[in-house]
Design a protein around this motif. Structure first.
Motif, PDB file in Angstrom:
ATOM      1  N   ARG A  85      53.528  29.636  31.824  1.00  0.00           N
ATOM      2  CA  ARG A  85      52.731  29.550  33.230  1.00  0.00           C
ATOM      3  C   ARG A  85      52.492  30.960  33.502  1.00  0.00           C
ATOM      4  NH1 ARG A  85      49.248  25.672  35.099  1.00  0.00           N
ATOM      5  NH2 ARG A  85      48.887  26.263  37.337  1.00  0.00           N
ATOM      6  N   MET A  86      53.656  31.841  33.432  1.00  0.00           N
ATOM      7  CA  MET A  86      53.289  33.189  33.993  1.00  0.00           C
ATOM      8  C   MET A  86      52.260  33.964  32.844  1.00  0.00           C
ATOM      9  SD  MET A  86      54.512  35.173  36.336  1.00  0.00           S
ATOM     10  CE  MET A  86      55.006  36.624  36.778  1.00  0.00           C
ATOM     11  N   TYR A  87      52.298  33.563  31.499  1.00  0.00           N
ATOM     12  CA  TYR A  87      51.562  34.213  30.610  1.00  0.00           C
ATOM     13  C   TYR A  87      49.940  33.638  30.761  1.00  0.00           C
ATOM     14  CZ  TYR A  87      49.330  35.175  26.351  1.00  0.00           C
ATOM     15  OH  TYR A  87      48.440  35.857  25.104  1.00  0.00           O
ATOM     16  N   LYS A  88      49.982  32.352  31.293  1.00  0.00           N
ATOM     17  CA  LYS A  88      48.591  31.899  31.509  1.00  0.00           C
ATOM     18  C   LYS A  88      47.903  32.531  32.915  1.00  0.00           C
ATOM     19  CE  LYS A  88      46.226  27.760  33.005  1.00  0.00           C
ATOM     20  NZ  LYS A  88      46.179  26.428  33.060  1.00  0.00           N
ATOM     21  N   TYR A  89      48.574  32.974  33.582  1.00  0.00           N
ATOM     22  CA  TYR A  89      48.018  33.774  34.750  1.00  0.00           C
ATOM     23  C   TYR A  89      47.594  35.072  34.297  1.00  0.00           C
ATOM     24  CZ  TYR A  89      49.509  30.432  38.452  1.00  0.00           C
ATOM     25  OH  TYR A  89      49.729  29.313  39.290  1.00  0.00           O
ATOM     26  N   TYR A  90      48.566  35.562  33.474  1.00  0.00           N
ATOM     27  CA  TYR A  90      48.061  36.853  33.072  1.00  0.00           C
ATOM     28  C   TYR A  90      46.753  36.928  32.308  1.00  0.00           C
ATOM     29  CZ  TYR A  90      48.593  41.367  30.306  1.00  0.00           C
ATOM     30  OH  TYR A  90      48.037  42.380  29.720  1.00  0.00           O
ATOM     31  N   ILE A  91      46.576  36.158  31.281  1.00  0.00           N
ATOM     32  CA  ILE A  91      45.302  36.192  30.517  1.00  0.00           C
ATOM     33  C   ILE A  91      44.093  35.693  31.233  1.00  0.00           C
ATOM     34  CG2 ILE A  91      46.572  35.680  28.321  1.00  0.00           C
ATOM     35  CD1 ILE A  91      45.876  32.768  28.498  1.00  0.00           C
ATOM     36  N   TYR A  92      44.410  35.109  32.487  1.00  0.00           N
ATOM     37  CA  TYR A  92      43.034  34.589  33.215  1.00  0.00           C
ATOM     38  C   TYR A  92      43.049  35.785  34.365  1.00  0.00           C
ATOM     39  CZ  TYR A  92      42.549  30.150  30.876  1.00  0.00           C
ATOM     40  OH  TYR A  92      42.157  29.158  30.092  1.00  0.00           O
ATOM     41  N   THR A  93      43.795  36.850  34.323  1.00  0.00           N
ATOM     42  CA  THR A  93      43.614  37.758  35.399  1.00  0.00           C
ATOM     43  C   THR A  93      42.893  38.962  34.678  1.00  0.00           C
ATOM     44  OG1 THR A  93      45.670  37.117  36.470  1.00  0.00           O
ATOM     45  CG2 THR A  93      44.641  39.156  36.960  1.00  0.00           C
ATOM     46  N   ASN A  94      41.532  39.250  35.424  1.00  0.00           N
ATOM     47  CA  ASN A  94      40.770  40.366  34.915  1.00  0.00           C
ATOM     48  C   ASN A  94      41.030  41.765  35.659  1.00  0.00           C
ATOM     49  OD1 ASN A  94      39.350  38.762  33.206  1.00  0.00           O
ATOM     50  ND2 ASN A  94      38.044  38.046  34.878  1.00  0.00           N
ATOM     51  N   LEU A 131      42.640  45.048  36.314  1.00  0.00           N
ATOM     52  CA  LEU A 131      43.603  45.812  35.533  1.00  0.00           C
ATOM     53  C   LEU A 131      44.912  46.189  36.135  1.00  0.00           C
ATOM     54  CD1 LEU A 131      41.171  48.189  33.634  1.00  0.00           C
ATOM     55  CD2 LEU A 131      42.274  46.215  32.837  1.00  0.00           C
ATOM     56  N   ARG A 132      44.886  46.455  37.652  1.00  0.00           N
ATOM     57  CA  ARG A 132      45.872  46.830  38.105  1.00  0.00           C
ATOM     58  C   ARG A 132      46.968  45.700  38.320  1.00  0.00           C
ATOM     59  NH1 ARG A 132      43.823  50.825  43.182  1.00  0.00           N
ATOM     60  NH2 ARG A 132      43.240  52.620  41.968  1.00  0.00           N
ATOM     61  N   ALA A 133      46.420  44.418  38.853  1.00  0.00           N
ATOM     62  CA  ALA A 133      47.305  43.379  38.451  1.00  0.00           C
ATOM     63  C   ALA A 133      48.169  42.900  37.392  1.00  0.00           C
ATOM     64  CB  ALA A 133      46.250  42.187  39.026  1.00  0.00           C
ATOM     65  N   LYS A 134      47.117  43.248  36.212  1.00  0.00           N
ATOM     66  CA  LYS A 134      47.958  43.144  34.863  1.00  0.00           C
ATOM     67  C   LYS A 134      49.189  44.024  34.598  1.00  0.00           C
ATOM     68  CE  LYS A 134      44.055  41.115  31.999  1.00  0.00           C
ATOM     69  NZ  LYS A 134      45.039  40.233  31.374  1.00  0.00           N
TER      70      LYS A 134
END
Length: 255
Positions: free
Chosen positions: A154-163, A165-168
């Motif tokens: 789930r954490m990875y899913k949130y990462y790939i759907y976040t655009n 850059l600072r959040a990434k």
């Protein structure tokens, strides 16, 4: 590591000790570095709590930062005393905290809202009772690792759907501190005999505490950013004193 020095707390009764000599600096603190290394985690939990309360995030994040605080304080009690009761105050909140992360990660898509928190609460209560009665050791670590692995997809899913850059970058810092922290923990556990012969002990478990304090903070902020996006709160990553990242939101006026 017991060095035979008398202590305020009496004989060591905990089932786990780290690679640090006991009561070197004070008769009141068993493992000095493993105790004081929780201070960054305490401060970061308080900072996160202030961020949540000032911007009126959901209560789940208030409880999350409080759980981080409780875990750090429990760790202080455990490493300062090395007593069995205080060991429970360190290990049980570790599991409770992971259950809370599972709720935050999966609840947005859970259709039956009351069932998940009810089940996780009962599960956490049952674990606390069993752990107190049985004093789990290897099974505790396996159980903890399994709960942690449940959150990774789930954490990875949130990462790939976040655009953003600072959040990434927050997510990357979360991963980096996790890897470094685990290496420090493993080094302290696996190479204690070798390290004990060194002139300088790198205090791997203490470094684990410091890194995991930052790890929890970065993970919390990333989840807060993702949740704020889901709620349409226009989140962005700001910096406290140009150093520490935190989530700043702008709620619609109707909210």
């Amino acid at each position: 590591m017991d060095n035979g020095i008398s202590s305020f707390w009496g004989p060591v009764t905990s089932t786990v000790e780290c690679c640090e000599k006991n009561y070197v600096y004070s008769s009141y603190i068993a493992e000095f570095f493993n105790t004081v290394s929780n201070i960054p985690g305490i401060l970061l939990a308080l900072i996160g709590l202030i961020v949540v309360l000032r911007q009126r995030f959901e209560k789940r994040f208030t409880i999350l930062h409080l759980s981080n605080l409780a875990l750090a304080l429990g760790s202080v009690l455990y490493h300062a005393t090395l007593q069995q009761v205080q060991q429970q105050s360190d290990e049980t909140p570790m599991v409770w905290e992971l259950l809370l992360y599972i709720y935050i990660l999966y609840s947005p898509d859970w259709h039956y809202r009351s069932t998940m928190p009810t089940f996780l609460f009962l599960y956490g209560a049952a674990f606390a009772v069993v752990h107190q009665l049985v004093h789990l050791r290897i099974s505790f670590r396996l159980h903890y690792g399994l709960l942690f692995l449940l959150g990774i997809p789930r954490m990875y899913k949130y990462y790939i759907y976040t655009n953003d850059l600072r959040a990434k970058r927050l997510a990357k810092l979360y991963l980096l501190t996790l890897i470094l922290g685990c290496l420090c923990w493993l080094g302290d556990r696996l190479f204690c005999k070798e390290v004990s012969r060194w002139y300088f002990n790198p205090q791997g478990h203490a470094l684990w505490h410091v890194l995991m304090g930052f790890n929890s903070y970065f993970g919390n902020m990333f989840l807060m950013f993702c949740r704020a996006q889901q709620l349409g709160w226009n989140p962005r990553i700001a910096r406290l004193m140009r150093f520490l990242p935190y989530v700043k939101i702008e709620k619609p006026k109707t909210q």
